[in-house]
Design a protein around this motif. Structure first.
Motif, mmCIF file in Angstrom:
data_model
loop_
_atom_site.group_PDB
_atom_site.id
_atom_site.type_symbol
_atom_site.label_atom_id
_atom_site.label_comp_id
_atom_site.label_asym_id
_atom_site.label_seq_id
_atom_site.Cartn_x
_atom_site.Cartn_y
_atom_site.Cartn_z
ATOM 1 N N VAL A 108 0.830 -1.204 0.000
ATOM 2 C CA VAL A 108 0.000 0.000 0.000
ATOM 3 C C VAL A 108 0.863 1.251 0.000
ATOM 4 O O VAL A 108 0.649 2.178 -0.798
ATOM 5 N N GLU A 109 1.851 1.312 0.878
ATOM 6 C CA GLU A 109 2.702 2.497 0.963
ATOM 7 C C GLU A 109 3.542 2.683 -0.298
ATOM 8 O O GLU A 109 3.797 3.810 -0.728
ATOM 9 N N PHE A 110 3.955 1.586 -0.908
ATOM 10 C CA PHE A 110 4.784 1.674 -2.121
ATOM 11 C C PHE A 110 4.002 2.291 -3.272
ATOM 12 O O PHE A 110 4.453 3.260 -3.894
ATOM 13 N N PHE A 111 2.828 1.747 -3.574
ATOM 14 C CA PHE A 111 2.070 2.240 -4.726
ATOM 15 C C PHE A 111 1.410 3.581 -4.443
ATOM 16 O O PHE A 111 1.137 4.341 -5.374
ATOM 17 N N ARG A 112 1.168 3.884 -3.171
ATOM 18 C CA ARG A 112 0.594 5.190 -2.854
ATOM 19 C C ARG A 112 1.615 6.301 -3.013
ATOM 20 O O ARG A 112 1.255 7.469 -3.234
ATOM 21 N N ALA A 113 2.901 5.966 -2.929
ATOM 22 C CA ALA A 113 3.955 6.970 -3.017
ATOM 23 C C ALA A 113 4.376 7.268 -4.456
ATOM 24 O O ALA A 113 5.074 8.259 -4.697
ATOM 25 N N ILE A 114 3.970 6.440 -5.414
ATOM 26 C CA ILE A 114 4.372 6.624 -6.810
ATOM 27 C C ILE A 114 3.291 7.410 -7.547
ATOM 28 O O ILE A 114 2.112 7.083 -7.440
ATOM 29 N N PRO A 115 3.656 8.451 -8.314
ATOM 30 C CA PRO A 115 2.650 9.187 -9.095
ATOM 31 C C PRO A 115 1.920 8.263 -10.060
ATOM 32 O O PRO A 115 2.518 7.354 -10.651
ATOM 33 N N VAL A 116 0.636 8.502 -10.222
ATOM 34 C CA VAL A 116 -0.175 7.620 -11.053
ATOM 35 C C VAL A 116 0.306 7.643 -12.503
ATOM 36 O O VAL A 116 0.221 6.629 -13.214
#
Length: 304
Positions: A108-116
């Motif tokens: 969750v933290e990994f993909f939430r930190a990457i711009p869409v």
């Protein structure tokens, strides 16, 4: 009259607020007049630039409708995948088992930190390099992939926060009458948390609809905004007119979504009002009997 939150305004405060309101309206009117004058001086308000949208069905059938279909398709696929995926990861983050909770938190933290947008570009490269997806379908797949990965991680946090916002007595009381943890999550916590989470979830769904435009700007995905760019070139560089029409459609689409969510939230709140019924021992036995042969969770959220 005073209230708990503020004191009633006196005569001076009322006059001051009237002055502030008048000044704001004057400034707003001046700003609108400046925008109108600038557009008029640049020739962007000429009738021939706006005429196709009011006198012909061609721009709607050739450009706008296909673009709107692609926008809705990408948004719908993303929502259908991201909502359950976000719920699973949100519940997993509440598990009592570290081997479930920690990996879910990392994802969750990994993909939430990457711009869409980065996720979309990565998805496009991934589908081009390692799959047999046709070049025509890759932009759609990449847009959906980026939206799902990012928004599922955000929705997971919304689900986790919604469940944690409930009073601890809800879960403790349910366990005290004999319900197992997975039953507490499914029958007690989630139904109540959905109503509390609904505004945040809808806000994220609106973000999904708007972020489909990133695919048109970067990945050549033929969504609504991309159709406006093509359409403006065909009708004599009427960029302002085309973008205005597209903006109105986005506003109408998101307003319809938020209005439906408000109606649904009000309906859920009415349907969940307490009737004063007491859960007896027979009811608990029926719930436990219904679980026989099913999956028995041991962790928080029914995690096994």
């Amino acid at each position: 009259m005073s209230s708990v939150l503020y004191d009633a305004q006196g005569p001076r405060a009322k006059r001051r607020n009237v002055v502030f309101t008048a000044v704001f309206l004057v400034v707003l009117a001046a700003l609108l007049w400046w925008v109108f004058s600038t557009l008029n001086d640049k020739g962007q308000l000429e009738w021939f630039l706006w005429k196709p949208f009011f006198t012909s069905a061609e721009p709607w059938s050739t450009y706008i409708w296909p673009g709107l279909q692609n926008t809705l398709k990408a948004a719908a696929l993303s929502v259908v995948i991201a909502l359950p995926l976000g719920a699973v990861f949100g519940i997993a983050r509440l598990s009592d088992h570290a081997w479930i909770r920690v990996p879910a938190g990392i994802v969750v933290e990994f993909f939430r930190a990457i711009p869409v947008l980065v996720l979309m570009i990565f998805g496009l490269a991934l589908f081009a390099e390692y799959t047999n997806v046709s070049s025509d379908d890759r932009p759609l797949y990449a847009v959906v992939t980026g939206l799902v990965l990012y928004n599922a991680s955000v929705l997971a946090e919304i689900v986790r926060a919604g469940i944690l916002s409930l009073p601890k007595g809800q879960a403790e009381g349910a366990m005290a009458i004999g319900l197992r943890k997975n039953q507490v999550m499914r029958l007690i916590l989630l139904p109540q948390a959905v109503t509390a989470m609904l505004p945040a979830i809808v806000s994220q769904l609106v973000v999904i609809v708007k972020d489909t435009a990133l695919g048109g700007a970067v990945l050549t995905f033929p969504e609504l905004l991309a159709s406006a760019n093509t359409m403006s070139g065909y009708y004599g560089a009427n960029v302002i007119a085309s973008l205005t029409v597209v903006s109105v459609l986005f506003i109408a689409l998101n307003f319809a979504l938020t209005s439906f969510a408000s109606w649904l939230e009000a309906r859920l709140r009415r349907s969940k009002r307490s009737t004063g019924a007491v859960l007896g021992a027979e009811d608990v036995e029926e719930l436990n009997a219904a679980e026989v042969g099913g999956t028995h969770g041991t962790g928080a959220g029914g995690a096994t």
